[in-house]
Design a protein around this motif. Structure first.
Motif, mmCIF file in Angstrom:
data_model
loop_
_atom_site.group_PDB
_atom_site.id
_atom_site.type_symbol
_atom_site.label_atom_id
_atom_site.label_comp_id
_atom_site.label_asym_id
_atom_site.label_seq_id
_atom_site.Cartn_x
_atom_site.Cartn_y
_atom_site.Cartn_z
ATOM 1 N N GLU A 1 16.067 43.071 -1.700
ATOM 2 C CA GLU A 1 17.259 43.637 -1.072
ATOM 3 C C GLU A 1 17.020 43.802 0.421
ATOM 4 N N LEU A 2 18.015 43.440 1.203
ATOM 5 C CA LEU A 2 17.895 43.470 2.651
ATOM 6 C C LEU A 2 17.556 44.863 3.173
ATOM 7 N N ASP A 3 18.092 45.901 2.543
ATOM 8 C CA ASP A 3 17.799 47.257 3.018
ATOM 9 C C ASP A 3 16.340 47.656 2.807
ATOM 10 N N LYS A 4 15.607 46.908 2.012
ATOM 11 C CA LYS A 4 14.168 47.143 1.832
ATOM 12 C C LYS A 4 13.372 46.535 2.984
ATOM 13 N N LEU A 5 13.965 45.570 3.685
ATOM 14 C CA LEU A 5 13.291 44.875 4.772
ATOM 15 C C LEU A 5 13.628 45.438 6.147
ATOM 16 N N ILE A 6 14.702 46.216 6.236
ATOM 17 C CA ILE A 6 15.176 46.725 7.519
ATOM 18 C C ILE A 6 15.057 48.245 7.535
ATOM 19 N N LEU A 7 14.448 48.754 8.603
ATOM 20 C CA LEU A 7 14.350 50.191 8.792
ATOM 21 C C LEU A 7 15.745 50.749 9.016
ATOM 22 N N THR A 8 16.154 51.664 8.163
ATOM 23 C CA THR A 8 17.514 52.200 8.282
ATOM 24 C C THR A 8 17.531 53.674 8.675
ATOM 25 N N GLN A 9 16.360 54.280 8.827
ATOM 26 C CA GLN A 9 16.305 55.679 9.230
ATOM 27 C C GLN A 9 15.820 55.773 10.667
ATOM 28 N N ILE A 10 16.345 56.714 11.397
ATOM 29 C CA ILE A 10 15.953 56.932 12.779
ATOM 30 C C ILE A 10 14.798 57.927 12.792
ATOM 31 N N PRO A 11 13.674 57.591 13.423
ATOM 32 C CA PRO A 11 12.550 58.534 13.512
ATOM 33 C C PRO A 11 12.986 59.829 14.199
ATOM 34 N N ASP A 12 12.379 60.956 13.805
ATOM 35 C CA ASP A 12 12.777 62.267 14.317
ATOM 36 C C ASP A 12 12.711 62.366 15.839
ATOM 37 N N ASP A 13 11.668 61.807 16.452
ATOM 38 C CA ASP A 13 11.578 61.904 17.912
ATOM 39 C C ASP A 13 12.702 61.121 18.598
ATOM 40 N N ASP A 14 13.124 60.022 17.987
ATOM 41 C CA ASP A 14 14.262 59.272 18.526
ATOM 42 C C ASP A 14 15.560 60.042 18.329
ATOM 43 N N LYS A 15 15.675 60.762 17.197
ATOM 44 C CA LYS A 15 16.882 61.557 16.947
ATOM 45 C C LYS A 15 17.071 62.596 18.043
ATOM 46 N N VAL A 16 15.968 63.218 18.466
ATOM 47 C CA VAL A 16 16.049 64.237 19.517
ATOM 48 C C VAL A 16 16.572 63.616 20.811
ATOM 49 N N LYS A 17 16.050 62.460 21.176
ATOM 50 C CA LYS A 17 16.503 61.773 22.394
ATOM 51 C C LYS A 17 17.974 61.388 22.286
ATOM 52 N N ILE A 18 18.372 60.910 21.121
ATOM 53 C CA ILE A 18 19.766 60.504 20.913
ATOM 54 C C ILE A 18 20.682 61.717 20.986
ATOM 55 N N GLU A 19 20.270 62.818 20.344
ATOM 56 C CA GLU A 19 21.082 64.039 20.373
ATOM 57 C C GLU A 19 21.259 64.530 21.802
ATOM 58 N N GLN A 20 20.199 64.457 22.606
ATOM 59 C CA GLN A 20 20.295 64.874 24.005
ATOM 60 C C GLN A 20 21.270 63.985 24.768
ATOM 61 N N SER A 21 21.209 62.691 24.508
ATOM 62 C CA SER A 21 22.124 61.751 25.174
ATOM 63 C C SER A 21 23.563 62.003 24.759
ATOM 64 N N VAL A 22 23.786 62.279 23.466
ATOM 65 C CA VAL A 22 25.132 62.557 22.967
ATOM 66 C C VAL A 22 25.668 63.827 23.610
#
Length: 66
Positions: free
Chosen positions: A26-47
């Protein structure tokens, strides 16, 4: 192929689709679909800087509320 295998160049989406079909994975097994926590913090700050209160990042991903 050796460059892909050795991490010199990343797999493209097309490569992953072919692997998925050939190996019946399944394609979802080959592709990272979760955002790492440290990236989430950066994204939240940008938002926050965008000043769009309806745009939020929750456990499942981004949401745009009413």
């Amino acid at each position: 192929m050796s460059e892909l295998k050795n991490g010199v160049i990343p797999f493209s989406l097309k490569d992953l689709i072919v692997i998925s079909k050939l190996l019946k994975i399944e394609l979802d097994k080959l592709i990272l679909t979760q955002i790492p926590d440290d990236d989430k913090v950066k994204i939240e700050q940008s938002v926050k800087k965008l000043n769009k209160p309806k745009l939020k990042l929750d456990k499942e991903g981004f949401t745009f509320g009413q």
